[in-house]
Design a protein around this motif. Structure first.
Motif, PDB file in Angstrom:
ATOM      1  N   ASP A  52      -3.693   0.939 -10.120  1.00 21.39           N
ATOM      2  CA  ASP A  52      -4.011  -0.015  -9.051  1.00 21.39           C
ATOM      3  C   ASP A  52      -3.193  -1.291  -9.241  1.00 21.39           C
ATOM      4  O   ASP A  52      -3.740  -2.378  -9.391  1.00 21.39           O
ATOM      5  CB  ASP A  52      -5.501  -0.339  -9.042  1.00 21.39           C
ATOM      6  N   GLY A  53      -1.894  -1.166  -9.240  1.00 16.47           N
ATOM      7  CA  GLY A  53      -1.027  -2.324  -9.442  1.00 16.47           C
ATOM      8  C   GLY A  53      -1.229  -3.372  -8.358  1.00 16.47           C
ATOM      9  O   GLY A  53      -1.565  -3.069  -7.211  1.00 16.47           O
ATOM     10  N   LEU A  54      -1.021  -4.632  -8.769  1.00 20.75           N
ATOM     11  CA  LEU A  54      -1.118  -5.733  -7.805  1.00 20.75           C
ATOM     12  C   LEU A  54       0.167  -5.756  -6.979  1.00 20.75           C
ATOM     13  O   LEU A  54       1.250  -5.969  -7.530  1.00 20.75           O
ATOM     14  CB  LEU A  54      -1.306  -7.061  -8.544  1.00 20.75           C
ATOM     15  N   ILE A  55       0.011  -5.502  -5.693  1.00 13.26           N
ATOM     16  CA  ILE A  55       1.187  -5.435  -4.825  1.00 13.26           C
ATOM     17  C   ILE A  55       1.436  -6.809  -4.223  1.00 13.26           C
ATOM     18  O   ILE A  55       0.613  -7.330  -3.464  1.00 13.26           O
ATOM     19  CB  ILE A  55       0.983  -4.403  -3.699  1.00 13.26           C
ATOM     20  N   ALA A  56       2.582  -7.411  -4.572  1.00 16.11           N
ATOM     21  CA  ALA A  56       2.939  -8.730  -4.046  1.00 16.11           C
ATOM     22  C   ALA A  56       3.218  -8.625  -2.548  1.00 16.11           C
ATOM     23  O   ALA A  56       3.665  -7.575  -2.056  1.00 16.11           O
ATOM     24  CB  ALA A  56       4.168  -9.260  -4.772  1.00 16.11           C
ATOM     25  N   PRO A  57       2.968  -9.706  -1.787  1.00 17.34           N
ATOM     26  CA  PRO A  57       3.229  -9.665  -0.337  1.00 17.34           C
ATOM     27  C   PRO A  57       4.659  -9.250  -0.007  1.00 17.34           C
ATOM     28  O   PRO A  57       4.883  -8.514   0.952  1.00 17.34           O
ATOM     29  CB  PRO A  57       2.932 -11.100   0.094  1.00 17.34           C
ATOM     30  N   VAL A  58       5.636  -9.713  -0.809  1.00 15.27           N
ATOM     31  CA  VAL A  58       7.027  -9.366  -0.515  1.00 15.27           C
ATOM     32  C   VAL A  58       7.239  -7.861  -0.654  1.00 15.27           C
ATOM     33  O   VAL A  58       7.999  -7.255   0.122  1.00 15.27           O
ATOM     34  CB  VAL A  58       7.977 -10.155  -1.448  1.00 15.27           C
ATOM     35  N   ALA A  59       6.545  -7.221  -1.596  1.00 15.73           N
ATOM     36  CA  ALA A  59       6.662  -5.768  -1.767  1.00 15.73           C
ATOM     37  C   ALA A  59       5.930  -5.044  -0.645  1.00 15.73           C
ATOM     38  O   ALA A  59       6.427  -4.055  -0.090  1.00 15.73           O
ATOM     39  CB  ALA A  59       6.102  -5.354  -3.126  1.00 15.73           C
ATOM     40  N   ALA A  60       4.730  -5.522  -0.319  1.00 17.92           N
ATOM     41  CA  ALA A  60       3.962  -4.874   0.743  1.00 17.92           C
ATOM     42  C   ALA A  60       4.707  -4.911   2.067  1.00 17.92           C
ATOM     43  O   ALA A  60       4.602  -3.988   2.883  1.00 17.92           O
ATOM     44  CB  ALA A  60       2.595  -5.557   0.879  1.00 17.92           C
ATOM     45  N   LYS A  61       5.496  -5.982   2.270  1.00 17.81           N
ATOM     46  CA  LYS A  61       6.201  -6.161   3.542  1.00 17.81           C
ATOM     47  C   LYS A  61       7.515  -5.388   3.595  1.00 17.81           C
ATOM     48  O   LYS A  61       7.912  -4.878   4.650  1.00 17.81           O
ATOM     49  CB  LYS A  61       6.458  -7.649   3.766  1.00 17.81           C
ATOM     50  N   ASN A  62       8.188  -5.274   2.440  1.00 18.77           N
ATOM     51  CA  ASN A  62       9.563  -4.758   2.463  1.00 18.77           C
ATOM     52  C   ASN A  62       9.757  -3.422   1.756  1.00 18.77           C
ATOM     53  O   ASN A  62      10.767  -2.760   1.981  1.00 18.77           O
ATOM     54  CB  ASN A  62      10.511  -5.788   1.834  1.00 18.77           C
ATOM     55  N   VAL A  63       8.815  -3.017   0.872  1.00 16.93           N
ATOM     56  CA  VAL A  63       8.995  -1.775   0.114  1.00 16.93           C
ATOM     57  C   VAL A  63       8.142  -0.681   0.758  1.00 16.93           C
ATOM     58  O   VAL A  63       6.946  -0.868   0.982  1.00 16.93           O
ATOM     59  CB  VAL A  63       8.576  -1.960  -1.362  1.00 16.93           C
ATOM     60  N   SER A  64       8.780   0.433   1.064  1.00 15.21           N
ATOM     61  CA  SER A  64       8.044   1.539   1.691  1.00 15.21           C
ATOM     62  C   SER A  64       7.601   2.573   0.673  1.00 15.21           C
ATOM     63  O   SER A  64       6.545   3.202   0.831  1.00 15.21           O
ATOM     64  CB  SER A  64       8.914   2.210   2.757  1.00 15.21           C
ATOM     65  N   GLU A  65       8.363   2.795  -0.392  1.00 13.51           N
ATOM     66  CA  GLU A  65       8.026   3.847  -1.356  1.00 13.51           C
ATOM     67  C   GLU A  65       8.679   3.513  -2.698  1.00 13.51           C
ATOM     68  O   GLU A  65       9.729   2.862  -2.745  1.00 13.51           O
ATOM     69  CB  GLU A  65       8.521   5.209  -0.847  1.00 13.51           C
ATOM     70  N   VAL A  66       8.023   3.969  -3.776  1.00 12.63           N
ATOM     71  CA  VAL A  66       8.584   3.779  -5.115  1.00 12.63           C
ATOM     72  C   VAL A  66       8.729   5.143  -5.787  1.00 12.63           C
ATOM     73  O   VAL A  66       7.936   6.055  -5.550  1.00 12.63           O
ATOM     74  CB  VAL A  66       7.686   2.849  -5.969  1.00 12.63           C
ATOM     75  N   HIS A  67       9.761   5.278  -6.607  1.00 10.40           N
ATOM     76  CA  HIS A  67      10.022   6.519  -7.341  1.00 10.40           C
ATOM     77  C   HIS A  67      10.216   6.150  -8.813  1.00 10.40           C
ATOM     78  O   HIS A  67      11.061   5.299  -9.128  1.00 10.40           O
ATOM     79  CB  HIS A  67      11.284   7.208  -6.821  1.00 10.40           C
ATOM     80  N   LEU A  68       9.461   6.799  -9.687  1.00  4.79           N
ATOM     81  CA  LEU A  68       9.554   6.516 -11.115  1.00  4.79           C
ATOM     82  C   LEU A  68       9.901   7.804 -11.851  1.00  4.79           C
ATOM     83  O   LEU A  68       9.160   8.785 -11.808  1.00  4.79           O
ATOM     84  CB  LEU A  68       8.204   5.973 -11.626  1.00  4.79           C
TER      85      LEU A  68
END
Length: 642
Positions: A52-68
């Protein structure tokens, strides 16, 4: 061998294109001023692992998906997770060795297959382990241990670095934190954890059996039955009394039949016939009443018709007597012309006004009808009088016959009725007593069952305690050895960091937390620097001992967010900190991985590790323009922006 966990690559899909980070070195440092997005990047990595990572507003607005892309155990996986709404509830797992894409798995812990389960299995750990409370008598089986409980020993967030160690501030989390520590260092295993959970479950069952037994004992005490045999004897007596009551009822019923003689029977038959005749007479009176009402309504209607005809005749006669001398239309005189007899002087047609024969006939007919109705009413009144007299006579007869029957049966039946009532009451009391005693006996049976259950549970609990004691005894030597090595390593690291600790630095053998001069690390100094350095020394010591033992489940991985934030960069302590990082990865190359975020690096250690440098012009999410330091918003109230 210490479990392997390593991050190879982290990629963010943004509106302006992908942002990729490759972690190829054993030590990687993310360096940059406060607010450039280092904590945002770490929290997105936690999110990519299903947390349950804290999603920063800039990430919520601009990042659609993450791959690790990670190495975990012997597997290499890519974990992909979208940030949008409900889509974040599931993740896509790709096997990077075979290229297979597995069906989407749920993030939620209540699903059969979860990301946590996949990661635990890859680390060689059971997915059904529970961290039960260790206090004597605890009845809670404990919560499931997930990968994210292990991740607390892999990721040191900025908000906790000078206050908290793996959730140590949360008392409710204490059993799980200790269990995970022991699990990672081989001080316990899945079998011991299962036995502890089972022991707590047995504690709950024994307590429940005791509570139910206490309730039953109170019931039995109130029932007045000290022994089961007392209840059995009372039940047998109640059965006997009910049978006696039923036999008495049968006997009394036969006696009542015998006292009903022939004359009484004749009287009953006459009474029956009289009651039937009385009903017929009453029905005849009712029928005559209805017939009389109908005739009176008919007579009223005929009288109204006669009145109407009289009114019409009267109006005709009054109109016929009007002599018109002028025309009512043109007002010319009518006396100037010749008018034959029996002709109307106005319309010049035959004058029939004076002929009222038809109206008189109808009136006569209606008058005859009234007289006929009156005759019928007279006949009905006579019949009603006769019927009322018949009703009264039959009532008298019924009363007389009833009195005769009562006089004949009172002396012989009434005494038996009292006996009949007494016998019925006796049978009913005996029946109710039987039901109560049967319930008492059922409670005796339940009490006996509970005693058997309690004895069985106690036996199981005793055996389980013995097994847990034996398992822990077998681990005692390892426990002493591991804690001794941890304390030695911690004391050495604290000394190297030059953290003040005149009476020594140790690892608490009960809480597994660091102590300075016998005090918890976060109570030694109100200044954040000592607490932060102590915690970093603690984490470095855990990793060092785990690598040295080489037989633990501890993931040789540590991600620390801004350890120098509370430590003055001018102090030598920060230099010693980085010296330790560099030394450890140099001793066991390719066996552990450090990822550290910090504002700036000590000059002596630059170029001895991979460094990602960020600035407000080049933030961690490089495809998004940074708004500037004045608009930076911290991710948490406890943390400074990073």
């Amino acid at each position: 061998m210490t479990s392997r966990f390593r991050i190879d690559q982290f990629r963010l899909e943004t509106v302006e294109g992908p942002v990729t980070y490759n972690f190829t070195d054993d030590l990687t440092v993310l360096a940059g001023d406060t607010g450039v997005g280092k904590t945002t990047l770490f929290e997105l990595i936690k999110f990519a692992l299903g947390g349950d990572g804290l999603i920063a507003p800039v990430a919520a607005k601009n990042v659609s998906e993450v791959h690790l892309s990670i190495q975990v155990g012997t597997e290499r996986l890519q974990l992909s997770r979208e940030l949008d709404g409900d889509r974040r509830k599931n993740m896509r797992v790709t096997d990077l060795i075979t290229g297979d894409v597995r069906p989407k798995v749920a993030v939620s812990s209540d699903k059969e297959t979860t990301v946590s389960g996949i990661l635990l299995s890859a680390l060689g750990l059971s997915t059904t382990m529970r961290a039960a409370a260790r206090s004597p008598g605890s009845s809670r089986k404990g919560a499931l241990i997930t990968f994210y409980d292990l991740f607390k020993y892999m990721y040191v967030p900025q908000a906790a670095i000078n206050q908290d160690i793996a959730g140590s501030r949360d008392t409710y989390y204490e059993p799980k934190r200790k269990s995970v520590f022991e699990l990672l260092f081989g001080l316990t295993d899945a079998e011991v954890l299962d036995m502890q959970s089972e022991l707590n479950d047995l504690n709950g069952k024994v307590a429940e059996a005791n509570r139910e037994a206490e309730t039953i004992n109170q019931f039995l005490t109130h029932s007045g039955m000290k022994l089961r045999i007392d209840a059995e004897l009372a039940l047998a007596q109640a059965i006997k009394e009910e049978k006696e009551g039923q036999d008495a009822l049968i006997h009394l019923a036969s006696e009542v039949e015998e006292v009903v003689d022939r004359e009484t029977q004749v009287l009953r038959e006459l009474l029956t016939d009289s009651e039937r005749a009385l009903n017929d007479a009453q029905e005849l009176v009712s029928s005559l009443d209805r017939e009389e009402a109908q005739y009176r309504a008919e007579r009223h209607q005929v009288e109204q018709d006669i009145t109407r005809l009289h009114q019409m005749a009267s109006a005709g006669q009054r109109l016929a007597n009007i002599e018109f001398v002028v025309c009512p239309r043109c007002t010319q005189s009518l006396n100037q012309r010749q008018v034959p007899d029996d002709v109307c002087r106005v319309c010049m047609q035959h004058d029939s006004v004076k002929n009222l024969t038809r109206g008189q006939y109808e009136t006569a007919q209606l008058v005859d009808q009234v007289e006929e109705v009156d005759l019928q009413l007279t006949v009905i009144a006579k019949q009603a009088s006769d019927a009322a007299e018949a009703v009264q006579n039959r009532r008298n007869l019924v009363s007389s016959l009833t009195a005769q029957i009562e006089r004949r049966t009172a002396n012989r039946v009434t005494p038996r009725l009292q006996a009949y009532t007494d016998a019925a009451a006796k049978a009913a009391r005996a029946k109710a007593q039987q039901e109560h005693l049967e319930e008492v006996l059922q409670r005796w049976d339940r009490a006996s069952d509970l005693q058997t259950v309690a004895e069985t549970l106690e036996s199981q609990r005793s055996a389980l305690k013995t097994a847990i004691g034996a398992a822990k005894s077998a681990l005692d030597e390892r426990r002493r050895s591991v804690l001794s090595q941890l304390t030695d390593e911690f004391a050495t690291t604290v000394a190297a960091f030059r953290i003040p600790a005149s009476q020594g630095a140790t690892i608490d053998p009960k809480t597994y937390l660091p102590l300075l001069d016998g005090q918890p690390f976060n109570q030694v100094s109100s200044a954040g620097g000592i607490a932060t350095a102590t915690q970093v020394a603690y984490w470095m010591s855990l990793v060092a001992v785990a690598i040295r033992l080489n037989d633990t489940a501890y993931p040789a991985f540590l991600m620390i967010d801004s350890p120098r934030l509370a430590v003055s960069s001018t102090e030598d302590i920060s230099g010693q900190m980085y010296s330790r990082f560099v030394t450890q990865v140099g001793v066991v190359p390719n066996r552990l991985q450090f990822i550290v975020a910090d504002n700036e690096m000590p000059k002596d250690y630059v170029r001895r590790f991979t460094e990602f440098k960020f600035s407000y012009e080049d933030p961690t999410i490089s495809t998004v323009e940074h708004p500037g330091p004045a608009d930076v918003v911290p991710l948490t109230a406890e943390s400074d922006p990073a």
